[in-house]
Design an enzyme around this catalytic site. Structure first.
Site, short mmCIF file in Angstrom:
data_model
loop_
_atom_site.label_atom_id
_atom_site.label_comp_id
_atom_site.label_asym_id
_atom_site.label_seq_id
_atom_site.Cartn_x
_atom_site.Cartn_y
_atom_site.Cartn_z
N ASP B 315 0.73 -1.26 -0.12
CA ASP B 315 -0.10 -0.07 -0.06
C ASP B 315 0.70 1.09 0.13
O ASP B 315 1.86 1.50 0.61
CB ASP B 315 -0.87 0.14 1.31
CG ASP B 315 -2.24 -0.92 1.05
OD1 ASP B 315 -2.36 -0.72 -0.10
OD2 ASP B 315 -2.70 -1.58 1.98
N GLU B 356 -0.83 18.21 7.46
CA GLU B 356 -0.52 19.16 6.37
C GLU B 356 -0.03 20.44 7.12
O GLU B 356 0.87 21.18 6.55
CB GLU B 356 -1.56 19.33 5.38
CG GLU B 356 -1.83 17.88 4.49
CD GLU B 356 -2.71 16.90 5.34
OE1 GLU B 356 -3.02 17.11 6.41
OE2 GLU B 356 -2.96 16.04 4.84
N PHE B 385 -9.35 25.48 10.49
CA PHE B 385 -9.60 24.90 9.23
C PHE B 385 -11.08 24.62 9.34
O PHE B 385 -11.36 23.97 10.39
CB PHE B 385 -8.67 23.69 8.93
CG PHE B 385 -9.00 22.93 7.69
CD1 PHE B 385 -8.55 23.43 6.38
CD2 PHE B 385 -9.92 21.80 7.86
CE1 PHE B 385 -8.77 22.60 5.24
CE2 PHE B 385 -9.93 21.02 6.47
CZ PHE B 385 -9.45 21.51 5.40
N ALA B 387 -13.98 22.08 7.25
CA ALA B 387 -14.27 21.11 6.15
C ALA B 387 -15.25 21.95 5.07
O ALA B 387 -14.84 21.68 3.86
CB ALA B 387 -14.96 19.79 6.55
N HIS B 388 -16.16 22.86 5.35
CA HIS B 388 -16.95 23.35 4.20
C HIS B 388 -16.14 24.36 3.57
O HIS B 388 -16.36 24.62 2.47
CB HIS B 388 -18.16 23.85 4.86
CG HIS B 388 -18.39 24.87 5.93
ND1 HIS B 388 -17.99 24.41 7.29
CD2 HIS B 388 -18.26 26.21 5.95
CE1 HIS B 388 -17.92 25.42 8.02
NE2 HIS B 388 -18.03 26.68 7.14
N LEU B 391 -10.43 26.16 3.98
CA LEU B 391 -9.24 26.95 4.21
C LEU B 391 -9.09 27.23 5.63
O LEU B 391 -9.96 26.82 6.56
CB LEU B 391 -10.00 28.56 3.74
CG LEU B 391 -10.31 28.52 2.23
CD1 LEU B 391 -10.98 30.12 2.03
CD2 LEU B 391 -9.03 28.46 1.41
N LYS B 403 -4.93 30.03 3.44
CA LYS B 403 -4.37 29.15 2.73
C LYS B 403 -5.51 27.96 2.73
O LYS B 403 -5.97 27.72 3.54
CB LYS B 403 -2.95 28.77 3.51
CG LYS B 403 -3.14 27.84 4.42
CD LYS B 403 -2.67 26.29 4.11
CE LYS B 403 -3.49 25.38 4.80
NZ LYS B 403 -3.51 25.27 6.40
N ASP B 547 -10.44 -5.92 2.21
CA ASP B 547 -9.10 -6.30 1.71
C ASP B 547 -8.95 -8.12 1.84
O ASP B 547 -8.21 -8.71 1.37
CB ASP B 547 -7.96 -5.93 2.65
CG ASP B 547 -7.37 -4.63 2.08
OD1 ASP B 547 -7.54 -4.10 1.32
OD2 ASP B 547 -6.99 -3.96 3.18
#
Lengths: 569, 707
Positions: B315, B356, B385, B387-388, B391, B403, B547
């Site tokens: 993976d 990140e 930050f 999710a919607h 930014l 950003k 898997d």
């Protein structure tokens, strides 16, 4: 040893080397059913045979059906040959009026020719009618050789194929081996012998008047034709009692070279055929290299030992430069005799152009040991190849683990079943050779036939069973082998050596054929390089030879050290 | 307590283990048990025979000198004992691990739900039963502080679980119903919350039970290769048995009959006792090595298969790259100072606690030497930050920094995608093509502030500063690892959900041989089948239920301990650390196991040549004194020659025990080079070593007047 001698040896081996590749590739083409120049003439004949016999040439057999066909064919061959020998007095072409062959001798002889051994407990010219020679013995010279090739083909296909349930058709392989390979080669080689002066006639004998004015009866017969297949099929059963030392069988140096060439070439070419059929000619040459190296060592040892001579003879005033010439034909010389001795025993041919009984102790040790290694150098036609493959499987298994993978040979995983069957096959020779020799060495029935005492007597007995179990057929002639004990036990040894070896190997082939063929990678053990060659040599010597050391120590080795000490037997 | 650290702490030859193993070795002399090992069994039988003969000689003054036959008998027994000792020692090392596991399995009580369909566990409809009475299908309640009574699948609830009993890892893990983290293992402990789980294992067949059986070697069955090797050794034994038995007849003819004791000595030195004695120890030690790597194989067969693997499916995430994308580069637009871009990115990411975000901060600090900004006086508004919005950023009184995803950032700057400068668009394309993710950095300044009205800050000047290149960072050293695998003939294939473009870029960077992009579980399965039909063995690891089919299809399937029950059932190994990189070590351990077997077999067989030269002249020298020419080692006397060979044969087993337990050194080179090296060391070494060894022993035997 002389440079001239080595040049002679080199010349003969060079002639073999030249022929091996074309013949190997030709045989691969024939047995894969591809068209060859010969198909034009022989194709219709071949198909005619299949129609007559009701064989469907496209219908392949599994290993068991293939093996059973081979066994049935061999059993029928035994019955018919036994009948011919027993009844020869009532059969045609018996100009000398020979009686039927005695039961134990007929049994021994029938088994002997059936198993490609051609152990001869009789003198041909004084026992066998021309009909027995031609319709009986010569026929089996073809068929036993073709049977060997067929078995080798089945084993070859097991490596060439992946996930297969069938490994060929015995009847087709048998027919093709005879028709496309043995028969055409025999005709050419027979003409070669005729050209060299070997008789080819149906006349029984001629009467000659010797220089002293004595009358002598010289036996004649279809010598050249039988000589050809005797060599090509690694049979070795001579027309005459003294085999290829007889001037009619082997008249001159040219005939001698042709003899060596014709016995060595087919077996050696089968190795190349194997390589070609499994898709790697290099693999064939690797096998060729291993057996070639061992065989050359054998030649060198015989040559060195015979030219070193016998200190006892030197003491009697003989020129030591001549070496040991006892039992040798001066027209062949030391070099080509040494080559003949090693080749005929490295192969399971057994034809002789010198008396092996008269070799020096170490010179005699070589043929013994070469046979004991399992007749794989390169062995009898076919039988040598499948014997060698059993050793290759063992080599790959033992050393292949050292690369950190389940051992593979030509993409086939070697697992418990293959090892079991390969070991079973390899076990047969020590069992038959050492077992029978050990019994004969203490039984009066065995000892009564000995011409010599001490270690040489032991060598004679050891050689008899070695030759029988190895399906070689040559002899230390000091032993009077035509007795019920020897006829019976050597026959059993021959059956064990042939079928006790072939059946497990065929079962192994069946198991291998069914396996998937793995793809080679940088992680798989390369089996076509020098490393593998060296390894194979080591395994043949250690697994195939080491167990015979004690017996050899008591026979030829003791005899050698005692000869140096001035003692004979 | 960590099983891993405890196991590692065990020295190769712990004195306590040795003493214990010595006791077990004697018990293992039981012939019924030794029958499994034909070579050693034959040795034991002839040892008994020689003992009887030696006793007869000493009591009734038989044919032979009893001091000599007594010594031979003793050394034959030592040969057998050394072999059983090797096995006992290897097993002992596993037993210590098993004991710590067994402690987790004691009499746990379980709260079984009487009505599994009942909605609320607090109804009290549970009965207290022994864990041993649980059957698959039972539903039990496990609350904070409880030990999970059996393996199971969570049907309801979520809890943090301490799995250190099995993994040695003390950090708790979250287990919850549904998804890929629903499997729990009996013997682990729930730390908080509660779960309902459906039992999946019969009593005595739980994961821990199987582990114990495995490391103890209780249910050890011969693996296919071990079986094949045993057959070979049995065959060789039979061949030499024939050679020695028939020698009696030949020697009788020659008038040189050796005594039975001497014939037995010849037999035992010729049969492959060295590898015969060490074979099972090698197998057990191989399994133990795997256990010490915190990988459990359900069978020895799987370990062997690992050595044969041709193709590794890996993976991408977690194996080849770090789990998360990381900032790799700041790309400033023309006219923007790169330092300003970095500063803006740093500020905008301060509130972004995702990996990140942290990587952006780290990169800005590393590349531009920026310090943590002092925001105390400025009192900016942190915009975390979401999710919607996709930014994150920070609002100062006069400017706002953001950003985030390119389209979101453009929207924030009120720019249509085609209004972005061409350099910006070109850079976005370039990053995408390289398999990375572009993040845009944007700054807006208030141009004028109107005091009145609701839209107080209506006019802004937006400026695109540049881009942050987020990329998958390939683990350092992984490329060299793959090169090693390639040298061993193993193909590496990267599995990823990325698009082919991204996948190709990472594949090139990591140096894998092939990749499978946008891989679905079906794709994996198909790929494995395709490889297998080409005659290749495939290894993979996986954790999710989807898997499972591929894990089952693969020749070596390593399931992650954190994975689902289905995945763990489908694979033939479980990695307790859930570290997919370990697949590579697993392959190496498999190879090492096979190599050790092969090397010791070769060594054992090659030994025979020298032993012949020691014993054969001694056997017949009375009948044929001139045979002493074969005594190339110039051993002192026939008796000392035979005794020395037998002693060497016994001692070499003990001398090789450390090698058998540790394994032959593995090197990642091609098969040809590996073979050449091992053949030189163990083949040639095996040929020569006994010449030296027997000679040295002979000198000692002669000096001590033992023979």
């Amino acid at each position: 040893m002389t440079l001239n001698g080595w040049l002679q040896i080199g010349l003969v081996l060079g002639l073999v080397l030249v022929a091996v590749r074309p013949l190997g590739l030709y045989m691969a083409a024939v047995f894969e059913g591809r068209r060859t120049p010969a198909s034009l003439a022989l194709g219709p004949v071949e198909r005619g045979f299949y129609r007559l016999a009701g064989v469907a040439p496209d219908k392949e057999q599994g290993w068991l059906a293939y093996t059973l066909a081979m066994l049935t064919f061999s059993a029928l061959g035994f019955v018919s040959l036994y009948a011919i020998l027993r009844l020869q007095a009532y059969l045609p072409l018996n100009p000398q009026g020979f009686d039927g062959v005695a039961p134990d001798l007929a049994f021994n002889t029938a088994i002997s020719f059936l198993t490609n051994t051609n152990w001869q407990a009789y003198g041909g010219e004084t026992t066998m009618s021309a009909f027995s020679q031609m319709a009986g013995l010569a026929v089996h010279n073809f068929l036993s050789a073709a049977t060997g090739i067929a078995l080798a083909l089945a084993v070859t296909r097991a490596f060439a194929r992946g996930g297969a349930t069938t490994i060929g058709n015995f009847w087709v392989d048998l027919t093709r081996a005879t028709l496309y390979v043995l028969l055409p080669l025999s005709i050419v080689v027979a003409l070669g012998f005729v050209a060299a002066g070997a008789p080819q006639t149906l006349a029984g004998s001629v009467d000659a008047t010797t220089l002293e004015g004595a009358k002598q009866t010289l036996a004649l017969g279809p010598v050249a034709s039988q000589e050809a297949i005797k060599q090509l099929g690694t049979n070795g059963g001579g027309f005459f009692n003294v085999n290829a030392a007889h001037p009619f069988e082997n008249p001159n140096a040219f005939a001698n070279i042709l003899q060596i060439w014709s016995m060595l070439t087919v077996s050696a070419a089968l190795l190349i055929m194997f390589g070609e059929m499994v898709g790697s000619e290099r693999q064939g040459w690797a096998l060729f290299g291993a057996v070639g190296a061992l065989l050359l060592c054998g030649v060198a040892l015989v040559y060195a030992s015979e030219t070193a001579g016998d200190p006892l003879l030197t003491a009697l005033g003989l020129d030591p430069a001549q070496g040991n010439l006892e039992g040798k034909e001066i027209r062949f010389g030391q070099a080509l005799t040494a080559l003949y001795v090693a080749v005929t025993t490295g192969l399971s041919c057994g034809a002789v152009n010198a008396m092996h009984d008269s070799l020096t102790p170490l010179g005699g040790l070589v043929p013994l040991f070469l046979i004991q290694l399992g007749e794989v150098l390169p062995g009898g036609v076919g039988s040598g190849l499948y014997g060698l493959l059993a050793f290759a499987v063992l080599s790959v298994f033992i050393a292949g683990l050292m690369v950190g993978r389940t051992p593979e040979f030509l993409g086939k995983k070697i697992e418990a079943r293959e090892i079991k069957l390969a070991m079973l096959a390899v076990l047969i020779l020590p069992l038959a050779i050492l077992g029978f020799t050990s019994v004969a060495a203490v039984l009066p029935a065995g000892l009564a036939s000995l011409a010599n005492s001490g270690p040489h007597g032991l060598s004679e007995m050891l050689y008899a069973y070695t030759s029988a179990a190895g399906n070689n057929g040559s002899a230390f002639a000091g032993l009077s082998a035509n007795t019920p004990w020897w006829n019976t036990t050597t026959a059993i040894a021959m059956v064990l050596g042939r079928f006790g070896y072939a059946v497990p190997v065929m079962a192994m082939a069946g198991s291998l054929a069914a396996k998937k063929k793995g793809a080679p990678s940088a992680g798989t053990f390369p089996t076509d390089g020098l490393l593998f060659v060296g390894l194979l040599i080591g395994i043949i010597l250690i697994v195939g030879g080491l167990q015979f050391f004690p017996a050899l120590a008591l026979g030829p080795i003791v005899e050698h050290v005692l000869m140096l000490a001035g003692k004979t037997f | 307590m960590s099983m891993k650290s405890e196991a590692r702490a065990r020295a190769l030859l712990d004195p306590a283990l040795i003493i214990e193993a010595a006791g077990v070795a004697v018990k293992k002399l039981n012939p019924a048990q030794l029958m499994r090992n034909p070579v050693i069994f034959v040795t034991e039988v002839v040892a008994a025979l020689v003992t009887i003969l030696a006793l007869r000689d000493s009591l009734w003054g038989g044919a032979g000198p009893s001091f000599f036959s007594g010594q031979i008998a003793a050394w034959l027994w030592f040969t057998v004992l050394f072999a059983t000792f090797a096995e006992a020692l290897a097993e002992g090392r596993g037993k210590a691990q098993a004991a710590s596991l067994r402690a987790t399995r004691s009499d746990t009580m379980a709260k079984r739900l009487i009505d599994p369909q009942g909605r609320d566990h607090l109804d009290g409809v549970v009965e207290i039963v022994s864990a041993l009475s649980l059957r698959p299908g039972d539903v039990v309640l496990v609350e904070a502080g409880d030990v999970i009574p059996s393996d199971g699948e969570i049907v309801e609830g979520m809890a943090s679980v301490n799995e250190s009993a099995i993994t040695g890892e003390s950090a708790p893990v979250i287990r919850e119903a549904g998804g890929d983290r629903s499997a729990v293992t009996g013997g682990t402990t729930v730390l908080s919350d509660w779960i309902k789980l459906r039992v999946t294992a019969q009593p005595g067949e739980t994961f821990v039970d199987r582990m114990i059986a495995l490391v103890e070697g209780a249910e050890r069955q011969k693996t296919p290769n071990e079986l094949a090797l045993s057959v070979l050794l049995a065959g060789l034994t039979l061949i030499f048995l024939i050679a020695v038995v028939t020698l009696y007849g030949l020697a009788t003819y020659s008038g040189a009959v050796p005594s039975v004791v001497v014939l037995v000595a010849l037999l035992v030195t010729l049969i492959p006792t060295t590898i015969g004695g060490l074979l099972s120890a090698i197998g057990i030690a191989g399994m133990n090595r795997l256990v010490r790597f915190n990988v459990l194989a359900t069978s020895g067969r799987a370990v062997e298969a690992a050595g044969d693997v041709d193709t590794l499916l890996l993976d991408k995430t977690g194996t080849i790259t770090f789990g998360n994308r990381m900032a790799a580069e700041f790309i400033a637009l023309p006219g923007v100072d790169p330092r300003r871009l970095a500063e803006a990115a740093l500020l905008a990411s301060l509130s972004d606690e995702t990996p990140e975000g942290r990587s952006i901060v780290a990169l800005a600090k590393a590349n531009f030497g920026l310090a943590d900004p002092d925001l105390s006086g400025d009192a900016p508004d942190i915009v975390p930050f979401a999710a919607h919005t996709r930014l994150s950023g920070v609002d100062f009184s006069s400017r706002r920094l953001r950003k985030g995803a390119v389209d979101s950032a453009l929207k924030f700057a009120r720019l249509a995608p085609d209004e972005a400068p061409p350099e910006f668009r070109a850079a976005v394309d370039r990053i995408s093509r390289a398999g990375g993710t572009p993040l845009a950095v944007v700054e807006t300044r208030a141009l004028q502030t109107r005091a009145a009205g609701a839209d107080a800050v209506a006019m802004h000047a937006s400026e695109l500063l540049g881009l942050i290149h987020l990329k998958d960072v390939v683990k350092p050293g992984i490329k060299a690892r793959f090169a090693e695998l390639r040298a061993m003939g193993i193909k590496t294939v990267m599995i990823t959900g990325d698009n082919p473009l991204t996948a190709a870029a990472i594949a090139t960077e990591a140096g894998v041989d092939d990749f499978l992009a946008e891989a679905t579980p079906e794709d994996k399965l198909k790929f494995i089948r395709k490889e297998q039909s080409g005659g290749r063995l495939v290894a993979m690891c996986g954790d999710g239920t989807n898997d499972a089919p591929a894990l089952a299809q693969a020749d070596v399937g390593v399931a992650m301990q954190t994975g689902t029950q289905a995945a763990r059932e489908a694979g033939n190994m479980v990695d307790l650390d859930s570290d997919p990189t370990k697949l590579i070590e697993v392959v190496e351990i498999g190879k090492q196991l096979l190599m050790t077997r092969g090397s010791l077999t070769t060594f054992s067989i090659a030994n025979d040549v020298a032993k012949y030269f020691a014993i054969l002249p001694a056997l017949f020298v009375t009948a044929y004194p001139s045979l002493s020419a074969l005594n190339v080692m110039h051993l002192a006397s026939p008796q000392s020659a035979i005794l020395s060979a037998v002693i060497f044969n016994a001692v070499i087993i003990v001398a090789l025990i450390p090698l058998a337990l540790k394994g032959v050194t593995y090197r990642a080179v091609g098969a040809a080079a590996l073979l050449r090296r091992n053949l030189l060391v163990y083949g040639l070494g095996g040929l020569l070593a006994p010449f030296v060894g027997i000679k040295l022993i002979d000198v000692a035997v002669a000096a001590l007047h033992l023979a």
